[in-house]
Design a protein around this motif. Structure first.
Motif, short mmCIF file in Angstrom:
data_model
loop_
_atom_site.label_atom_id
_atom_site.label_comp_id
_atom_site.label_asym_id
_atom_site.label_seq_id
_atom_site.Cartn_x
_atom_site.Cartn_y
_atom_site.Cartn_z
N GLN A 199 -10.84 -13.08 5.32
CA GLN A 199 -9.60 -13.47 5.95
C GLN A 199 -9.00 -12.36 6.83
OE1 GLN A 199 -5.55 -15.43 4.33
NE2 GLN A 199 -7.40 -16.31 3.44
N CYS A 200 -9.58 -11.17 6.78
CA CYS A 200 -9.02 -10.08 7.58
C CYS A 200 -9.67 -10.00 8.97
CB CYS A 200 -9.17 -8.75 6.86
SG CYS A 200 -10.85 -8.43 6.32
N HIS A 221 -10.13 -11.67 12.49
CA HIS A 221 -9.41 -12.68 13.27
C HIS A 221 -10.32 -13.81 13.74
CE1 HIS A 221 -5.46 -10.58 13.62
NE2 HIS A 221 -6.22 -9.60 13.20
N GLU A 222 -11.53 -13.47 14.12
CA GLU A 222 -12.44 -14.52 14.61
C GLU A 222 -12.76 -15.54 13.53
OE1 GLU A 222 -12.70 -11.36 15.14
OE2 GLU A 222 -13.00 -11.01 17.29
N LEU A 277 -10.75 -16.69 11.43
CA LEU A 277 -9.55 -17.45 11.10
C LEU A 277 -9.32 -18.65 12.02
CD1 LEU A 277 -7.02 -14.56 10.38
CD2 LEU A 277 -8.17 -16.04 8.73
N LEU A 278 -10.14 -18.79 13.03
CA LEU A 278 -9.86 -19.82 14.04
C LEU A 278 -9.72 -21.22 13.43
CD1 LEU A 278 -12.26 -18.49 16.84
CD2 LEU A 278 -9.78 -18.24 16.69
N ILE A 337 -6.48 -21.51 11.46
CA ILE A 337 -5.32 -21.59 12.36
C ILE A 337 -5.17 -23.02 12.87
CG2 ILE A 337 -4.43 -20.82 14.61
CD1 ILE A 337 -6.01 -18.14 13.88
N ALA A 342 -3.21 -10.70 8.47
CA ALA A 342 -4.03 -11.15 9.61
C ALA A 342 -3.72 -12.61 9.92
CB ALA A 342 -5.51 -10.99 9.28
N LEU A 343 -3.56 -13.42 8.88
CA LEU A 343 -3.26 -14.83 9.08
C LEU A 343 -1.84 -15.01 9.60
CD1 LEU A 343 -4.49 -17.60 8.78
CD2 LEU A 343 -3.86 -17.60 6.37
N THR A 391 -0.14 -13.02 11.38
CA THR A 391 -0.06 -12.59 12.79
C THR A 391 -0.44 -13.74 13.72
OG1 THR A 391 -0.74 -10.38 12.13
CG2 THR A 391 -0.95 -10.90 14.46
N LYS A 392 -1.40 -14.56 13.24
CA LYS A 392 -1.88 -15.66 14.09
C LYS A 392 -1.03 -16.91 13.98
CE LYS A 392 -5.58 -13.68 15.69
NZ LYS A 392 -5.57 -13.21 17.07
#
Lengths: 228, 138
Positions: free
Chosen positions: A70-71, A73-74, A76-77, A80, A100-101, A103-104
């Motif tokens: 989960q840390c 970003h790619e 997490l798409l 999201i 990280a989540l 932030t998105k």
């Protein structure tokens, strides 16, 4: 690996009680290894929260989702995208993953389901022990692979204190640890003796640079060669 | 206390090779349950036990082999730990941990099946319908 434990169900219910549609987002790396935030634990928590809400007479929609890490970003798409249909996210990642989540997802509240505790290892099945504090100035080469900062209760760097007894730390007198906490310096000395370099401890080393650790503010690593 | 309606049994195929025999044993006690076969009782995960309760079951029971006879060596032992772990969730929720239970039966032994059915019956007597069942099933 990062080790964490689940917050109490009471605390978790309190965090998400105002929301009707909640996405549970797990992480299948560190927190899966310590059985607190992986795919299975997401399913456990979803079922437990479902029971809790049903007991309280509330109708809540819970959705489960887990990513490899989960840390990143790619990774997490998909989460999201999924989160757009939910009022809140309960993240079972460590603090890094939660952030990280978050932030998105600027418009969706993200809550931590775990208390992130330490960097450690799986000592045996069902037992995880802290063995790294991220001090930024690793002394393991000097101490035979045993960290005095994370494994000595006093973070001593010059040898054992007067409280060591039968290979155990005096912290065991204050609390019943099972298994008991060994004296890190007793272990360091035994290891250096096995390696034939015990006399290394007589060399005076420069003081440790603590500014590389917690004392230096939020840390960062920059690698221009890794940037696009 | 009103009787419970919904019993779900997760049964290892080694311990309960013939689910009909277990159904028959349960019937002797006036109990009817849904029997789900598992390749080993260790296939049962804690989240599955909680999920079954969340869908409205009143009592969930796991039937495995005696620990020393488990074909997967540690399977039945692990099942015991998982049932206890799932029970700890129920305690934390304020639900009766007794809504989950387990029995160990040696390879479809009729006496063992009867004893297991008896244990389920005894437990069912102490419980009322699941207060956490979904409203659609209330």
């Amino acid at each position: 690996m990062i080790v964490g434990t689940r917050k109490s169900l009471e605390e978790l219910q309190g965090m998400v009680s105002g929301y009707k549609k909640i996405l549970l987002s797990g992480c299948d790396t560190c927190v899966a290894e310590c059985a607190s935030g992986g795919r299975r634990e997401v399913s456990e928590l979803a079922a437990a929260l479902q029971l809790a809400f049903q007991l309280a007479g509330k109708e809540v929609v819970l959705k489960e989702s887990t990513v490899d890490r989960q840390c990143i970003h790619e990774f997490l798409l998909d989460v999201i995208d999924l989160a757009q249909d939910y009022d809140a996210v309960l993240s079972l990642a460590c603090g890094a993953g939660v952030q990280a989540l978050a932030t998105k997802l600027e418009k969706t509240p993200v809550f931590p389901a775990l208390n992130t505790l330490f960097i450690g290892e799986t000592a045996e099945r069902g037992l995880w022990l802290e063995n790294c504090r991220g001090c930024g100035d690793c002394q393991l080469g000097y101490t035979g692979g045993i960290c005095p900062i994370s494994r000595c209760a006093k973070r001593l760097l010059n040898g054992p204190c007067g409280g060591t007894s039968n290979g155990l730390c005096e912290i065991n007198l204050a609390k019943d640890y099972d298994p008991p906490v060994p004296c890190a310096w007793d272990q360091i000395c035994a290891r250096l003796q096995n390696l034939g370099v015990l006399d290394r401890l007589f060399n005076v080393k420069p003081s440790m640079d603590w500014s590389k650790g917690e004392a230096g503010g939020p840390r960062r690593v920059v690698r221009p060669d890794q940037k696009l | 206390m009103s009787p419970i309606q919904d019993l779900v049994v997760l049964a290892c195929t080694q311990a309960v090779p013939d689910p009909a025999a277990l159904s028959q044993a349960l019937k002797q006690f006036g109990l009817r349950g849904r029997i789900i076969q598992e390749p080993c009782s260790s296939k049962v995960e804690a989240f599955q036990l909680l999920r079954i309760l969340a869908t409205g079951a009143d009592l969930v029971w796991v039937v495995g082999c005696p620990e020393q006879y488990c074909q997967l060596v540690e399977g039945s032992t692990r099942m015991g730990f998982r049932v206890a772990y799932a029970q700890s969730y129920l305690t934390e929720l304020g639900l009766e941990p007794e809504r989950l239970g387990l029995s160990r039966v040696a390879a479809g032994e009729p006496e063992g099946l009867a004893a297991a059915a008896g244990e389920m019956h005894q437990r069912a007597q102490t419980l009322s319908p699941n207060p956490a069942r979904p409203q659609s099933k209330a």
